[in-house]
Scaffold this active site. Structure first.
Site, PDB file in Angstrom:
ATOM      1  N   THR A  82     -58.387 -10.114  -3.513  1.00 14.30           N
ATOM      2  CA  THR A  82     -56.945  -9.917  -3.452  1.00 14.30           C
ATOM      3  C   THR A  82     -56.289 -10.379  -4.748  1.00 14.30           C
ATOM      4  O   THR A  82     -56.461 -11.524  -5.173  1.00 14.30           O
ATOM      5  CB  THR A  82     -56.338 -10.692  -2.276  1.00 14.30           C
TER       6      THR A  82
ATOM      7  N   CYS B  64     -56.087 -16.252   2.829  1.00 16.70           N
ATOM      8  CA  CYS B  64     -55.261 -15.060   2.618  1.00 16.70           C
ATOM      9  C   CYS B  64     -53.771 -15.337   2.809  1.00 16.70           C
ATOM     10  O   CYS B  64     -53.007 -15.326   1.853  1.00 16.70           O
ATOM     11  CB  CYS B  64     -55.703 -13.937   3.568  1.00 16.70           C
TER      12      CYS B  64
END
Length: 428
Positions: free
Chosen positions: A124, A264
């Site tokens: 990410t 995350c």
């Protein structure tokens, strides 16, 4: 550049994301799983996965080859990078792992470049990292030209630790390639491993942006629920009762209050906010949500402390960032523990899944080994709703919390059962 039947793939990084992906890919392709941690590779060779994402029998039966030797990387047609992308102590994106992985892949390309190899990133990042940062590193290390000798791709990971339903072979995968031809090859590869379908994003930056907002959106929604929990707490209203009532409306989004950590949700919004700041835009909503969620450990610590006497003995149940997983990354329970200690309380911590050595190394927390040997605390704080804690009955709570003690139930796991007589009960 058409799809190839004999793709040879290297997955760089064998953590929560890379290992399940590599094992799944190995059902259809020749796959090398690479990790710089030799002990991790040796553990996996024994059929053991500390993350518990891949079952031992599945791991042992896999054709996946494992190595910590970068000399085995050259010559692959596809490299998939799945290394962590954390933030530093100031919540600034730390791209060192992805830069290092790019250098490793670049050197492999230099030694033996497969024609038109593709380097895919699943880590990410904010929009632009793959093409503006990773691409130049690959060129520098390989001596090759990006877009001619090798190509870039992006397919964001969607692994949810502990989730046995939305696994990598069932979820929809977003895929983007530097060219239509490279995108088609990636569509073929990922299409082989998932029944959830492939969404072809028009550009790599679009795919990067899609990933980073998925978790930012969830973070903001949880922050809203955490804020209303603070408000309703002042009113003496049960947030869970309110959420149950509101949840009867068909379009109400069902989020719950609590500590928001992990690799995350607690990290990705900072990537987007960082890039926004570089472009001259202050990401007010994103950063406000982060501020609320980052402050929940201190909020809960103060709420518990206000209900017990000074210098109390407190038992915190759970240290991992979410229930039923051993993942300690960015656990906000550590903030709660620190807050309680700063307020003068003596804190014991139990977690049936967390690795004791990792807990000590990462947070300086000494885990109590046996829950059945603990009891008589002035306060018991259920911070993470592991299955073992959800199964505690009234007698078990009476043993853990002393007469007059507090039972602090952050996720409302004991709301439906009688609380032992003489104990206080508090939840968000």
């Amino acid at each position: 550049m058409t799809p190839r039947a004999a793709e040879t793939i290297a997955v760089i990084g064998l953590g929560y994301v890379g290992l399940p992906l590599a094992v799944t890919l190995a059902r259809h392709f020749s796959v090398l799983g690479f990790d710089i941690d030799q002990s991790r590779v040796e553990e996996l060779r024994r059929g053991e996965d500390r993350t518990r994402e891949v079952a031992p029998d599945v791991l042992r039966a896999s054709s996946l080859r494992l190595s910590a030797d970068a000399a085995e990387l050259p010559g692959k047609t596809v490299y998939i990078v799945t290394v962590p992308t954390p933030v530093d102590e100031k919540n600034i994106p730390d791209l060192n792992p992805v830069r290092s992985a790019s250098r490793t892949v670049g050197r492999a390309l230099r030694q033996n470049p497969a024609p038109q190899a593709i380097v895919v990133y699943e880590s990410t990042v904010y929009p632009g990292v793959t093409e503006d940062i990773c691409g130049p590193i690959l060129e520098q290390e390989s001596g090759l030209v990006c877009g001619r000798d090798f190509f870039l791709g992006y397919s964001p990971e969607r692994i949810n630790p502990g989730d046995k339903v939305h696994t990598v072979d069932k979820i929809a995968k977003v895929v983007a390639g530097q060219t239509p031809e490279s995108a088609a090859r990636l569509e073929h590869i990922y299409g082989k491993v998932t029944s959830g379908g492939i969404h072809m994003a028009p550009t790599i930056k679009t795919a990067e942006a899609a990933k980073v907002i998925e978790n930012a959106q969830r973070d903001i929604n949880i922050a809203f629920v955490n804020e209303i929990a603070m408000i309703f707490g002042k009113m003496g209203i049960s947030t869970y009762d309110v959420l149950e009532a509101a949840g009867t409306k068909w379009n109400f989004l069902k989020f719950q209050p609590g500590l928001v950590g992990g690799h995350c949700i607690g990290v990705d919004p900072y990537y987007l906010a960082h890039r926004a700041e570089e472009l001259g835009h202050h990401a007010r909503i994103i950063l406000s949500g982060r501020a609320i969620n980052d402050g929940m450990g201190a909020y809960v610590g103060n709420a518990v402390s206000a209900r017990i006497k000074p210098g109390s003995n407190v038992l915190v149940l759970g240290l991992t960032f979410k229930e039923d997983v051993p993942d300690l990354r960015n656990s906000k329970v550590a903030d709660l523990i620190g807050s309680l200690k700063d307020l003068g309380h003596r804190v014991s911590v139990h977690d049936p899944l967390a690795d004791p050595n990792e807990a000590q190394h990462e947070y300086g927390v000494m885990l109590s080994p046996r829950l059945d040997q603990l009891g008589g605390f002035d306060a018991v704080v259920a911070a993470v709703p592991h299955w073992e804690y959800r199964a505690i009955d009234q007698a078990g709570l009476a043993r853990l919390a002393c007469e007059g003690g507090l039972i602090a139930d952050l996720k409302g796991i004991w709301r439906s059962q009688p609380i032992p007589p003489g104990r206080q009960y508090w939840t968000l």
